[in-house]
Design an enzyme around this catalytic site. Structure first.
Site, PDB file in Angstrom:
ATOM      1  N   SER C  45       0.957  -1.141   0.152  1.00  0.00           N
ATOM      2  CA  SER C  45      -0.023   0.007   0.018  1.00  0.00           C
ATOM      3  C   SER C  45       0.659   1.146   0.180  1.00  0.00           C
ATOM      4  CB  SER C  45      -0.764   0.071   1.358  1.00  0.00           C
ATOM      5  OG  SER C  45      -1.541  -1.169   1.471  1.00  0.00           O
ATOM      6  N   ILE C  47       2.209   2.824   2.536  1.00  0.00           N
ATOM      7  CA  ILE C  47       1.725   3.807   3.532  1.00  0.00           C
ATOM      8  C   ILE C  47       2.748   4.009   4.637  1.00  0.00           C
ATOM      9  CG2 ILE C  47       0.189   4.097   5.287  1.00  0.00           C
ATOM     10  CD1 ILE C  47      -1.852   2.813   3.380  1.00  0.00           C
ATOM     11  N   HIS C  49       3.035   4.562   8.239  1.00  0.00           N
ATOM     12  CA  HIS C  49       1.927   4.505   9.215  1.00  0.00           C
ATOM     13  C   HIS C  49       2.486   5.235  10.477  1.00  0.00           C
ATOM     14  CE1 HIS C  49      -0.472   1.342   7.248  1.00  0.00           C
ATOM     15  NE2 HIS C  49       0.596   0.806   6.987  1.00  0.00           N
ATOM     16  N   CYS C 402       1.217   9.779 -20.942  1.00  0.00           N
ATOM     17  CA  CYS C 402       0.381   9.791 -19.835  1.00  0.00           C
ATOM     18  C   CYS C 402       1.087  10.423 -18.765  1.00  0.00           C
ATOM     19  CB  CYS C 402       0.032   8.360 -19.298  1.00  0.00           C
ATOM     20  SG  CYS C 402      -0.742   7.425 -20.599  1.00  0.00           S
TER      21      CYS C 402
END
Lengths: 421, 123, 488
Positions: C45, C47, C49, C402
């Site tokens: 993910s 992340i 934390h 892109c």
């Protein structure tokens, strides 16, 4: 800051046809911007024939069609910048470009014509589960690698999708020595022209599996197979019908998406149904002076219609530049009703229609004998009969000036009415 | 001609009639299922003398491009397609090339020339 | 003979290698794969934390809380993007409020500062697209987002610049220490080292088993994700968690540091540690579960889905210690969430362990902790862009439409230490292929550039691992092959 009367973004058939039309209207300073190293756009890799049957009354290949326009561009002295990417466009029609020769610079445009074409729908976007190995290509990417770069993408091919690009590539791959094991269509009918089904699949003995789809991709580093399931009446896979097909390549021909990042950067209003900008009868978008044509507006089947539309846009942009600014003009909406996936243009100023208005539309399913009706409220403005229609073939409905004059000012609806019996 | 019984999907117009062709005498085949004369002619041709335009690429040298797109100038017999591909695959072309230039004349005696479908400058 | 061999070039192994490269040590960094960051590091993910989730007193809690504040300086030195957007653990009914409060309390115990429980009104103002059912949330301002593979790539480059020798395609098959030092054996060769650091992710127990009796087991738990187009990126402003369950933190929704929307993961124990396929029912589950967070997630904007494996330890906590049976062998195993956050703190701790084992470490005078700055071309002001293009015209050629990446940036990524040699390697380092066209447009160009810069035939370029060939040959088989150099 350099300025031009008209800046065209995209040097494929749409951009070139629009630029040529604008020049023929007398516009002097035109700049066409193309990101590839040469003009022609997608036509350069579409080496097959079938182009120009309507427009030139000849059966040309993509490169031949493209070269006609490249020659015209040259003869008319229309300036183009190659290997140049447009980074953004403002509402005020300032275009930011970048290339190796000149770096980053901005040009001011009297009018802008968007002709960026479209991109292909990917495996990720249609969520085929499984592993993520090498050997998965969209049909257009494979086409570029084979036809332009000169490389083979695989030896044993499975293909998902029966749009024309996929069918053409099935034949191309076979001619170059690959084995195309099968071509799958989720629906009960193929997406592309029957002519291509015959000349690309039947001719080469390539099995066409209707109502089938890929439900899993297998293979750690390179594709080693796909699991194929039958589909139901909603085109969804039927659990329990999965079969393994061994292959080393999966080619996807599962749809084209108009490429509108730049349109969005200019604040142009989009039509969810087409994936492209909302345009009026001159192919002007919601931003004054910004026009759009070709696959960036809606995905076309025939380059001949692309050129027709682009000439409308080119002329529209030329008029915008040449004529004084007008007071607000009233336009009405053209709404897709029953049976329609979309209709282009989405808006029309009835007073500005010169000889006739051509509507381009796609139906949302297969229809037998039916009529397409253009109505204002309850009143039918125009009605045309069609023996059959399907989503894979764009329809044109022509409304002449007389009918346009009867419009009272409310929105028009276009719909399909099935004929009994 | 051997006895045949085949179904041809006509591609002349979008209707796509499924045409049944049967018989053993090429002068007197039974053709049914077509809605018009063009379909009958198409089906007959497909059975007796099917032809196709062959489109492919050929190796190119001294250009910014590795491959030159080519086509046959007229349709060639279907059965000649792969034999022609073998000949084309062994062919080498040097830039410059002019659109329409003949790359192989009368390829495998089909009466068709293999022509370039674009111009390419020399590098 | 190396002083230290680090087994596994994920975020843990590369940060440890970088840390060790500060000292006068001969360090080898080994990985089974064809590039660094090809395991769990590339598929999680991303992340950072805050630290309220792990149980107090565990390694997880300790290293999470130590690691979180290190990220600003770390990402600065590594020259990668990091964004402290903050996180919210949301209670979607009053029953879940107790969980939010429990996490708050745990956060306090773990020493996490700045935590707040915010109520519905403030929550709605912060996150207008959050589901209406949300009643309250734990707000942690110090949570952040990063692309985890970027950390590993940058750390590996810095480590290599500072003398670490990197061995890729080096799957460790056996470790023999009958003669004293560790002989690390792979099919293609051997590496000898006095110490070994086991950062082998889901395979850490297998590596451990080569030198000692098992003291922990690693279970692979797969998690599947959706990545959505950048147009969906501003749907939410924080990392949004649901209340955690026994299974774990659950399906979350977050923006990624480059502006995409990330939705996932689920959690599924799997036996085959090489199985990274996604499946329909698990992805459907992720989608349904994410619906609890927001009904507005535009799933029609999904650009791809992927899966990653967590290395879940049987001990339920990080195993970071020298093996009692095998002196000089340090396990850094079971680094599942919050492993990414803990990584820089773990690296420092492992350095201390090695220092202890080796009886002290001497710093190098010429150690450079910084990565040579990466040019993010489109972020530069126009005058700088033009200056750069004048010096190197390849910066004027946009290859990835892109993400607006130039050829110059791609070429640079190839020629750095531990640089890109594969299509996915380019994707990891410079992003072509991450966008909505998923490499459809840029793919052939990236392939051509790789072939040219590496002096290879395009048919030799692979997607990721050595067997992931892309092209099978030239068209027109049976002819004269051109040489690469004349054509590209």
């Amino acid at each position: 800051m350099d300025s031009f009367d008209i800046v065209v973004i995209g040097g494929g058939p749409a951009g070139m046809a629009a630029a040529v039309a604008a020049r023929q209207m007398g516009i002097e300073k035109i700049l066409l911007i193309e990101r590839d190293r040469e003009l022609g756009g997608i036509l350069q890799q579409c080496i097959h024939n079938g182009f120009g049957l309507h427009h030139f009354k000849e059966d040309l290949t993509g490169p031949e069609f493209s070269e006609r326009y490249i020659k015209m561009m040259g003869e008319l002295g229309i300036l183009s910048r190659l290997d140049t990417m447009v980074l953004s466009i403002t509402r005020n029609r300032e275009v930011v470009l970048i290339n190796s020769a000149e770096g980053v610079n901005t040009v001011k445009a009297g009018a802008v014509i968007l002709a960026m074409g479209c991109r292909e729908r990917t495996r990720g976007a249609i969520n085929i589960p499984g592993s993520r190995p090498a050997g998965i290509f969209t049909a257009g990417a494979a086409q570029r690698l084979i036809n332009i770069e000169g490389y083979m993408v695989g030896e044993r091919i499975m293909m998902l999708g029966t749009g024309d690009i996929g069918l053409i590539m099935a034949r191309r791959l076979t001619l170059e020595g690959s084995k195309v094991i099968a071509v799958l269509a989720r629906k009960p009918y193929p997406g592309g022209l029957m002519r291509n089904v015959v000349q690309c699949l039947y001719d080469y003995g390539i099995p066409l599996l209707l109502q089938h789809t890929v439900v899993e991709i297998l293979g750690k580093d390179r594709v080693r197979g796909v699991r194929v399931a039958r589909t139901d009446e909603n085109s969804l896979p039927i659990p329990g019908t999965e079969e393994l097909y061994e292959c080393d390549t999966l080619i996807l021909s599962v749809g084209l998406i108009p490429e509108n990042e730049l349109s969005l950067s200019a604040g142009v209003e989009m039509d969810r149904r087409t994936g492209g900008p909302i345009v009026n009868e001159s192919r002007e978008t919601s931003v004054p002076g910004i026009f759009a044509c070709g696959n960036v507006v809606h995905v076309h089947d025939l380059v001949d219609f692309v050129v027709e539309e682009s000439e409308i846009a080119g002329k529209g942009a030329a008029r915008f530049v040449q004529l004084p600014v007008e007071k607000k003009v009233t336009s009405v909406a053209l709404l897709p009703g029953t049976g329609l996936k979309y209709v282009v243009p989405q808006r029309v100023n009835p007073a500005k229609v010169a000889e006739r208005l051509d509507l381009f539309l796609r139906v949302n399913r297969v229809y037998g004998p039916s009529c397409i009706e253009v109505k204002e409220g309850g009143e039918v403005l125009k009605k045309v009969k069609r023996p059959r229609m399907n989503p894979g073939e764009m329809e044109r409905v022509r409304i002449d000036r007389n009918a346009m004059e009867t419009i009272k000012g409310s929105d028009l609806t276009v719909e399909v009415v099935e004929v009994e019996g | 001609m051997k006895e045949i019984q085949r179904e041809i999907v006509c591609i002349v117009c979008p209707t796509g009639c499924r045409i049944q062709v049967s018989g053993d005498d090429p002068q007197a085949l039974t053709i049914t299922g077509n809605e018009c004369k063009r379909g009958e002619e198409y089906a007959l041709k497909e059975i007796t003398d099917p032809r196709r335009t062959l489109i492919t690429t050929v190796r190119l040298h001294h250009a910014g491009l590795r491959r030159l797109p080519v086509r046959t100038s007229i349709e060639i017999p279907k059965r000649s397609i792969f034999p022609c591909m073998e000949v084309i695959n062994r062919t080498e072309v040097e830039a410059p090339v002019e659109i329409g230039q003949v790359i192989i004349s009368d390829i495998l005696g089909t009466g068709a020339d293999l022509i370039a479908t674009r111009s390419v400058a020399r590098v | 003979m190396f002083d230290v061999a680090v087994v596994g070039a994920g975020v843990i192994g590369t940060l440890i290698a970088r840390e060790l490269s500060r000292y006068r040590l001969e360090v080898a960094l080994l990985d089974r794969s064809n590039d660094v960051a090809n395991g769990s590091t590339k598929a999680n993910s991303g992340i950072i934390h805050a630290g309220y989730d792990a149980d107090p007193g565990t390694n997880k809690a300790k290293f999470n809380v130590l690691g979180n504040p290190l990220f600003d300086e770390l990402c600065d030195q590594l020259d990668i993007q990091f964004n402290r957007i903050g996180s919210l653990v949301v209670a979607f009914n009053e029953g879940e409020r107790a969980t939010v409060e429990q996490l708050y309390g745990r956060g306090i115990s773990n020493g996490v500062a700045g935590l707040r429980i915010i109520e519905r009104e403030e929550l709605q103002a912060l996150e207008p697209n959050l589901d209406d059912a949300a009643v309250c949330a734990l707000h942690a301002p110090q949570a952040g987002i990063v692309d985890p593979w970027e950390i590993a790539v940058a750390a590996a480059e810095i480590a290599a610049e500072n003398g670490v020798e990197v061995f890729l395609n080096f799957p460790v098959e056996d470790i023999d220490r009958s003669a004293g030092p560790f002989r690390i054996i792979s099919q293609g060769g051997e590496v000898e080292a006095r110490c070994v650091i086991n950062c082998a992710g889901v395979f850490a127990d297998r590596i451990h088993g080569m030198v000692a009796a098992p003291s922990f087991e690693i279970t692979a738990r797969k998690g599947q994700y959706f990545v959505l187009d950048k147009s969906a990126g501003d749907l939410i402003n924080h990392v949004i968690f649901q209340c955690p369950t026994r299974e774990g933190k659950g399906v979350l929704v977050t923006r990624s540091v480059h502006g995409n929307l990330l939705v996932g993961p689920d959690a599924q124990v799997i036996d085959d540690k090489e199985n990274l396929s996604t499946n329909r029912d698990r992805l459907d589950y992720v989608r349904r579960s994410a619906g609890k967070i927001s009904k507005k997630i535009p799933f029609n904007e999904v650009i791809r889905s992927f899966s990653g494996l967590r290395a879940t330890p049987s001990t339920k906590d990080f195993v970071i210690e020298e093996s009692r049976q095998a002196r000089g062998f340090v396990d850094v195993a079971g680094i599942e969430s919050p492993g990414l956050t803990a990584a820089p703190a773990i690296a420092r701790h492992v350095r201390d362990l090695i220092s202890g084992i080796m009886g002290g470490l001497e710093e190098k005078k010429d150690f450079n902790p910084l990565r040579r700055k990466v040019i993010r071309f489109m972020d530069l002001p126009d005058e700088r862009k033009n200056e750069l293009i004048r010096k190197d015209p390849r910066y004027g050629r946009v290859v990835c439409r892109c993400e607006h990446i130039t050829e110059g940036e791609i070429v640079d990524a190839i020629h750095r230490k531990v640089g890109a040699r594969t299509v996915d390697g380019i994707k990891k380092r410079v992003r072509p292929g991450m966008g909505r066209c998923q490499g459809g447009f840029c793919g052939p160009q990236v392939l051509r550039i790789l072939a040219r810069e590496l002096g290879k035939n395009p048919t030799e370029i692979v997607k990721n691992e050595c067997d992931s060939y892309i092209l099978t040959g030239s068209t027109k088989y049976g002819g004269i092959e051109e040489q690469v150099h004349g054509q590209f």
